[in-house]
Scaffold this active site. Structure first.
Site, mmCIF file in Angstrom:
data_model
loop_
_atom_site.group_PDB
_atom_site.id
_atom_site.type_symbol
_atom_site.label_atom_id
_atom_site.label_comp_id
_atom_site.label_asym_id
_atom_site.label_seq_id
_atom_site.Cartn_x
_atom_site.Cartn_y
_atom_site.Cartn_z
ATOM 1 N N SER A 219 -18.491 35.117 80.802
ATOM 2 C CA SER A 219 -19.450 34.262 80.116
ATOM 3 C C SER A 219 -20.841 34.645 80.574
ATOM 4 C CB SER A 219 -19.185 32.794 80.424
ATOM 5 O OG SER A 219 -19.883 32.418 81.590
ATOM 6 N N LYS A 220 -21.832 34.070 79.914
ATOM 7 C CA LYS A 220 -23.193 34.499 80.240
ATOM 8 C C LYS A 220 -23.649 34.025 81.615
ATOM 9 C CE LYS A 220 -25.389 30.914 77.433
ATOM 10 N NZ LYS A 220 -26.020 30.714 76.139
ATOM 11 N N ARG A 221 -22.894 33.108 82.193
ATOM 12 C CA ARG A 221 -23.270 32.634 83.524
ATOM 13 C C ARG A 221 -22.681 33.484 84.639
ATOM 14 N NH1 ARG A 221 -22.869 28.798 80.172
ATOM 15 N NH2 ARG A 221 -20.592 28.866 80.320
#
Ligand code: GLU
Length: 449
Positions: A219-221
């Site tokens: 994910s982008k995190r």
């Protein structure tokens, strides 16, 4: 599969989301590789029809990432002279192509293939199974018998992703759609629209997802998810690009460091892995280290100068030759531009602090006495090269009946403020005689013993 006929035309079609995700960067790279491998053309198309997310900053982040990775594109309108474009060609912006999409919607309406429904326009989706002949995933069959009709234009008149995506691939004569596997399930809709327009669809090639080492979807995190992080941390872009090449492709000889020219030569769609790629940050560190060690001093300086300026280590008037000699001796220790400040700060300032733990251990009365003796010997040194220095240290130690370490540790602490660093003799050579003696004096003055 499809016969190789017309020249290859591929596109990278990111939606501006505020970051360039590693998956997006890899999609861009694979398109670029395929275009370069086949001598075809790469088009950049910004899918910015979602007005809420569409900010100039979000678009600039995409440009910055592509530019940093060295991925250029070949075709597009003349660049807008407003700093939002790079190179000779601007990208296509879907937000500027509303009239084109309208024409296609009208055509479907006129032909009875679409209809108005509560102000929106819906496309009559075929209710028969379809097989997507994917160049990477193979044949994938979708049922479609329960598919509802597809909204292609919203009540507010704005066209929907599926429509604009297909219209642009058609208008831009795209031959191969290389994109993330998350779009595979959209492909039946896209094929249906191509059919409705009486056009031959491009070859689809869906690249498997990038997973974390634990198997979860990235994910982008997650660490390493955004290209901005790599830029920020001072990675060598060629190392990151090499790493991205290996996320789903490999030269098949168990090699990890592969020059980009070789990837261009060998890259082809059937060799892209069908299984998901694993994002292994340790592999990235390793590759980065390899590139760092292999980098020329010119390349290293290109990376180092902006990083060191940003970290306040050097100003505009730094001594370029001195910086290069300093880089040469820390090169093998460093992986990232952001580490350079820590390794090099004391080369550029005289009032560095001394590490208290090292002081307690090394600047003992005996250590300081040794430093004094060494200082006197170095003052008489005629050549201040690493080899000559090593000789003087040995001679001094033998004459005094001590181990070399008795001199090495105090002088390292005196000239750098710390107990670890690059090879000591090389360090002294780079600092030079004047700086070395002055720093020994400063330490002796500050710690009289
Ligand atoms: N704009 C879409 C995305 O960013 C790309 C769709 C495509 O490549 O066809 O996911």
């Amino acid at each position: 599969m499809t016969a190789v006929s017309s020249p290859v035309r591929v596109r990278f079609a990111p939606s501006p989301t505020g970051l360039l995700h590693i998956g997006g960067a890899r999609t861009a790279l694979f398109n670029w590789l395929y275009a370069r491998h086949t001598g075809g053309k790469l088009i950049l198309r910004i899918e910015d029809t979602d007005a809420a997310r569409n900010t100039p900053e979000a678009v600039a982040i995409i440009f910055e990432g592509l530019k940093w990775l060295g991925l250029n594109w070949d075709e597009g309108p003349s660049p807008a002279n407003d700093g939002t474009s790079i190179g000779d060609h601007g990208p296509y912006f879907q937000s500027q192509r509303g009239a084109i999409y309208k024409k296609y919607v009208d055509r479907l309406l006129a032909e009875g293939k679409a209809y108005e429904h509560e102000g929106a326009v819906k496309f009559r989706t075929p209710k028969t199974p379809i097989t997507v002949p994917d160049a990477i995933c193979g044949d994938v069959t979708f049922d479609r018998t329960m598919d509802p009709d597809l909204v292609i234009q919203r009540k507010d008149g704005s066209p929907v992703f599926h429509l604009v995506n297909v219209v642009d691939d058609l208008e831009m004569k795209i031959t191969h759609v290389i994109r993330g596997e998350d779009h595979l399930s959209n492909t039946p809709k896209h094929l249906a629209l191509f059919e409705a327009f009486g056009a031959t669809p491009p070859t689809y090639a869906h690249i498997p997802l990038i997973l974390n080492t634990n198997g979860s979807k990235m994910s982008k995190r997650d660490e390493g998810a955004s290209i901005g992080e790599y830029i920020e941390n001072g990675y060598l872009p060629e190392a990151v690009r090499n790493f991205l090449c290996l996320l789903g492709w490999s030269p098949k000889e168990n090699r990890e460091v592969v020059p980009i020219e070789e990837v261009v030569e060998k890259f082809d769609l059937p060799q892209v892995n069908r299984s998901n790629a694993r994002f292994d940050i340790n592999k990235l560190y390793w590759i980065t280290g390899e590139y760092m060690r292999a980098a020329t001093l010119d390349r290293l300086a290109e990376l180092a100068v902006p990083a060191l300026k940003k970290q306040g280590v050097i100003g505009d008037d730094y001594d370029a030759a001195y910086l290069r000699s300093a880089l040469a001796i820390v090169q093998e220790k460093v992986k990232l531009g952001k580490e350079l400040g820590d390794w090099l700060s004391y080369f550029f300032k005289e009032d560095f602090a001394y590490d208290p733990a090292a002081v307690a251990k090394v600047f003992t009365p005996e250590g300081l006495e040794n430093l004094k003796t060494l200082r006197a010997a170095l003052a008489g040194a005629e050549t201040f090269t690493a080899a000559a220095l090593e000789e003087s240290f040995k001679t001094l130690a033998a004459a005094q009946g001590k181990k070399i370490g008795a001199y090495i540790h105090p002088i390292r602490l005196a000239v750098s403020g710390r107990s670890v660093g690059p090879s000591l003799y090389h360090l002294l050579e780079v600092l030079g005689k004047d700086r070395t003696l002055a720093r020994a004096d400063r330490a002796l003055a500050q710690f009289p013993g």
